[in-house]
Design an enzyme around this catalytic site. Structure first.
Site, PDB file in Angstrom:
ATOM      1  N   LEU A  11       0.807  -1.210   0.000  1.00  0.00           N
ATOM      2  CA  LEU A  11       0.000   0.000   0.000  1.00  0.00           C
ATOM      3  C   LEU A  11       0.847   1.270   0.000  1.00  0.00           C
ATOM      4  CD1 LEU A  11      -2.717   1.395   0.058  1.00  0.00           C
ATOM      5  CD2 LEU A  11      -2.783   1.065   2.540  1.00  0.00           C
ATOM      6  N   HIS A  12       0.610   2.118  -0.990  1.00  0.00           N
ATOM      7  CA  HIS A  12       1.331   3.386  -1.099  1.00  0.00           C
ATOM      8  C   HIS A  12       0.543   4.358  -1.972  1.00  0.00           C
ATOM      9  CE1 HIS A  12       2.463   1.221  -4.767  1.00  0.00           C
ATOM     10  NE2 HIS A  12       2.815   2.387  -5.301  1.00  0.00           N
TER      11      HIS A  12
END
Length: 373
Positions: A206-207
């Site tokens: 997740l980014h």
């Protein structure tokens, strides 16, 4: 390895709502954008990013990119970034929008700790932010690091609690912090975005992306039709077809909740999507005067549902991800950069979008979904 770094030794950037820039000064015209002095957030991001560029931590040196505005009413911002096409890390093989995180693949726990700019922390006591159950809301731990294959100045990554190993599926906390970083910047050219799996995300960890682009984009002021206005949910009335959320600084938590309800619905339905966050006008339609709604002090969040793209990234003049849908085009070779027209861009983007009937069916489903919340 980042996992071996002592979290207590990370530099911290602590903020509260008092740090939000709610009275933005903007220059007229397409460029340059910057008019206000940089905020503390801008200074920290830009100084940290520049320092790491000078230390040689990037895959290539990013100078001033060759830039032109494509002729036509959409005013696409085209940039030539040959090195990004050559030097960037090979994207992971993505086979599903709901693909699980794998520690065997590259992830942000395997980076050089020197790439970390700071840890972004919200001051809960200063904000007295209450969760639904009446308890203080615990914000996610957000680590900010440089993107070693930058597409523009200040290109960084926001990684929520890296050691939790979240897959590339948005959480409400991640959406909220993404919006808040735009409010922390006094530069209208600071943008934040997200690519889901199947929408050209290259790492399943997740980014969000953040970067500076010193040009206005049409997406900041496109007219919109209200769908569920009590949830700040609208539909854009111009190409490319997408959904719009809008928030002022005091409504971030509620709007983040509605955005995440939409992205969760898309993930559950295996619909790939891109998000783009930028300063922009309040929603208005073609019967209203844009100038009456466009202070630029709020944040627009655009969600584009799209056709899934798995396996190797398609080879064209440019890849269609969050930036390209917003009107910022990164070209990998000089010929395409010089010869591509606005009509060419529209054709390439159109092939990546849902059909009109698919979009309208999804719109109806989302209206019902949000009204039921």
């Amino acid at each position: 390895m980042m996992k071996n770094a002592d979290p207590t030794m990370l530099r911290q950037f602590v903020y509260s709502k008092r740090d939000f820039v709610t009275d933005l000064c903007q220059n007229s015209g397409n460029s340059p954008q910057r008019a206000s002095p940089p905020s503390k957030f801008d200074t920290s991001i830009q100084a940290g990013w520049t320092e790491r560029m000078e230390k040689g931590l990037f895959r290539y040196h990013l100078g001033d990119l060759q830039t032109r505005i494509l002729p036509g009413p959409r005013e696409y911002v085209a940039q030539l970034n040959i090195q990004r096409g050559i030097e960037r890390r090979k994207p992971q093989e993505i086979m599903s929008i709901q693909q699980e995180f794998s520690d065997k693949q590259f992830n942000f726990n395997k980076i050089n700790p020197g790439e970390i700019i700071f840890e972004l922390i919200k001051d809960r006591e200063a904000d007295k932010a209450l969760h639904d159950n009446g308890q203080l809301h615990q914000p996610c731990r957000m680590v900010v690091l440089v993107n070693v294959s930058p597409l523009e100045f200040g290109h960084c990554l926001f990684v929520p609690d890296p050691l939790s190993c979240f897959p590339q599926i948005l959480t409400r906390s991640a959406v909220q912090v993404g919006i808040e970083t735009v409010f922390l910047s006094s530069d209208p050219g600071f943008r934040v975005g997200f690519n889901s799996l199947g929408a050209l995300a290259s790492v399943n960890h997740l980014h969000l992306h953040g970067y500076y682009l010193n040009h206005k984009l049409k997406i900041e002021s496109m007219p919109a039709k209200p769908l569920v206005p009590e949830k700040a949910f609208y539909r854009l009335l111009e190409f490319p077809a997408g959904f719009l959320f809008y928030t002022e600084s005091e409504d971030v938590e509620e709007v983040a909740r509605a955005i995440c309800a939409v992205t969760d619905f898309l993930v559950d339905g295996n619909v790939a999507h891109n998000l783009f966050l930028t300063r922009g006008c309040q929603p208005w339609n073609s019967k209203q005067n844009e100038k009456d709604h466009c202070s630029g002090n709020g944040v627009r969040i655009i969600v584009w549902p799209r056709k899934s793209c798995f396996g190797a990234k398609e080879e064209s003049a440019f890849n269609v991800a969050l930036c390209e849908l917003a009107g910022h085009l990164t070209f990998k070779n000089k010929k395409d950069y010089e010869l591509t027209t606005e009509n060419d861009v529209v054709d390439i983007i159109q092939r990546c979008l849902l059909t009109d009937s698919e979009f309208l069916r999804l719109e109806h489903q989302l209206i019902c979904h949000l009204k039921d919340l």
